[in-house]
Each structure stands twice: as structure tokens, then as C-alpha cells.
Design a protein around this motif. Structure first.
Motif, PDB file in Angstrom:
ATOM      1  N   ASP A   2       0.753  -1.236  -0.128  1.00  0.00           N
ATOM      2  CA  ASP A   2       0.013  -0.122  -0.180  1.00  0.00           C
ATOM      3  C   ASP A   2       0.965   1.195   0.085  1.00  0.00           C
ATOM      4  O   ASP A   2       1.982   1.288   0.694  1.00  0.00           O
ATOM      5  CB  ASP A   2      -0.765   0.008   1.266  1.00  0.00           C
ATOM      6  N   CYS A   3       0.461   2.054  -0.763  1.00  0.00           N
ATOM      7  CA  CYS A   3       1.442   3.335  -0.570  1.00  0.00           C
ATOM      8  C   CYS A   3       0.403   4.675  -1.249  1.00  0.00           C
ATOM      9  O   CYS A   3      -0.564   4.500  -2.081  1.00  0.00           O
ATOM     10  CB  CYS A   3       2.529   3.279  -1.709  1.00  0.00           C
ATOM     11  N   SER A  20      -3.001   3.388  -3.729  1.00  0.00           N
ATOM     12  CA  SER A  20      -3.065   2.117  -4.335  1.00  0.00           C
ATOM     13  C   SER A  20      -2.288   0.986  -3.593  1.00  0.00           C
ATOM     14  O   SER A  20      -1.228   1.390  -2.836  1.00  0.00           O
ATOM     15  CB  SER A  20      -2.794   2.097  -5.645  1.00  0.00           C
ATOM     16  N   SER A  21      -2.732  -0.309  -3.663  1.00  0.00           N
ATOM     17  CA  SER A  21      -1.973  -1.353  -3.067  1.00  0.00           C
ATOM     18  C   SER A  21      -1.271  -1.964  -4.317  1.00  0.00           C
ATOM     19  O   SER A  21      -0.341  -2.730  -4.107  1.00  0.00           O
ATOM     20  CB  SER A  21      -2.972  -2.325  -2.621  1.00  0.00           C
ATOM     21  N   ASP A  22      -1.350  -1.524  -5.785  1.00  0.00           N
ATOM     22  CA  ASP A  22      -0.678  -1.980  -6.608  1.00  0.00           C
ATOM     23  C   ASP A  22      -0.534  -0.959  -7.650  1.00  0.00           C
ATOM     24  O   ASP A  22      -1.010  -0.769  -8.819  1.00  0.00           O
ATOM     25  CB  ASP A  22      -1.494  -2.899  -7.463  1.00  0.00           C
ATOM     26  N   LEU A  23       0.516  -0.116  -7.319  1.00  0.00           N
ATOM     27  CA  LEU A  23       0.986   1.265  -8.013  1.00  0.00           C
ATOM     28  C   LEU A  23       1.167   1.015  -9.351  1.00  0.00           C
ATOM     29  O   LEU A  23       0.569   1.823 -10.266  1.00  0.00           O
ATOM     30  CB  LEU A  23       2.230   1.916  -7.204  1.00  0.00           C
ATOM     31  N   TYR A  24       1.818   0.098  -9.886  1.00  0.00           N
ATOM     32  CA  TYR A  24       2.358   0.229 -11.631  1.00  0.00           C
ATOM     33  C   TYR A  24       0.943  -0.165 -12.216  1.00  0.00           C
ATOM     34  O   TYR A  24       0.605   0.365 -13.335  1.00  0.00           O
ATOM     35  CB  TYR A  24       3.380  -0.737 -11.774  1.00  0.00           C
ATOM     36  N   SER A  25       0.059  -1.152 -11.615  1.00  0.00           N
ATOM     37  CA  SER A  25      -1.285  -1.198 -12.421  1.00  0.00           C
ATOM     38  C   SER A  25      -1.799  -0.177 -12.288  1.00  0.00           C
ATOM     39  O   SER A  25      -2.626   0.169 -13.459  1.00  0.00           O
ATOM     40  CB  SER A  25      -1.855  -2.584 -11.700  1.00  0.00           C
ATOM     41  N   ARG A  26      -2.034   0.545 -11.207  1.00  0.00           N
ATOM     42  CA  ARG A  26      -2.911   1.755 -10.958  1.00  0.00           C
ATOM     43  C   ARG A  26      -2.138   2.829 -12.185  1.00  0.00           C
ATOM     44  O   ARG A  26      -2.952   3.656 -12.563  1.00  0.00           O
ATOM     45  CB  ARG A  26      -2.705   2.458  -9.885  1.00  0.00           C
TER      46      ARG A  26
END
Length: 52
Positions: A2-3, A20-26
């Protein structure tokens, strides 16, 4: 992980703050036109800062 993240668009010269918990997908989501109205205005969003 999470970030909180801050994205920057050179085209708009604007910042966007998100979580988001999945930064690169977001990030990929933000770059596509299917994203929310604000980030859909540009497709050159880059990660400016990550706070984990």
C-alpha cells in the motif's frame, strides 16, 4: 504494498495524488482513457513521489 503516490503530467503541468496497493497497475489505468475524468485529460502521467 500500500502506498500514496503523486503523479505529474508535463502536458497539463499538474499533479495528481492517489492511493493504491498495486501502484504500477494503477499507473497504467491512469494512462488509459478509461480512468477518471481528471487523469483522462493526459496520457503522460509519471510517478513523481511514492510514500509507502
Amino acid at each position: 504494498m500500500d502506498c500514496v503516490y503523486i503523479l505529474h503530467s508535463l502536458h497539463l503541468d499538474r499533479f495528481y495524488v492517489g492511493y493504491s496497493s498495486d501502484l504500477y497497475s494503477r499507473l497504467e489505468y491512469h494512462k488509459k482513457s478509461a480512468s477518471d475524468k481528471f487523469t483522462a485529460k493526459a496520457n503522460d502521467w509519471n510517478i513523481f513521489l511514492i510514500i509507502a
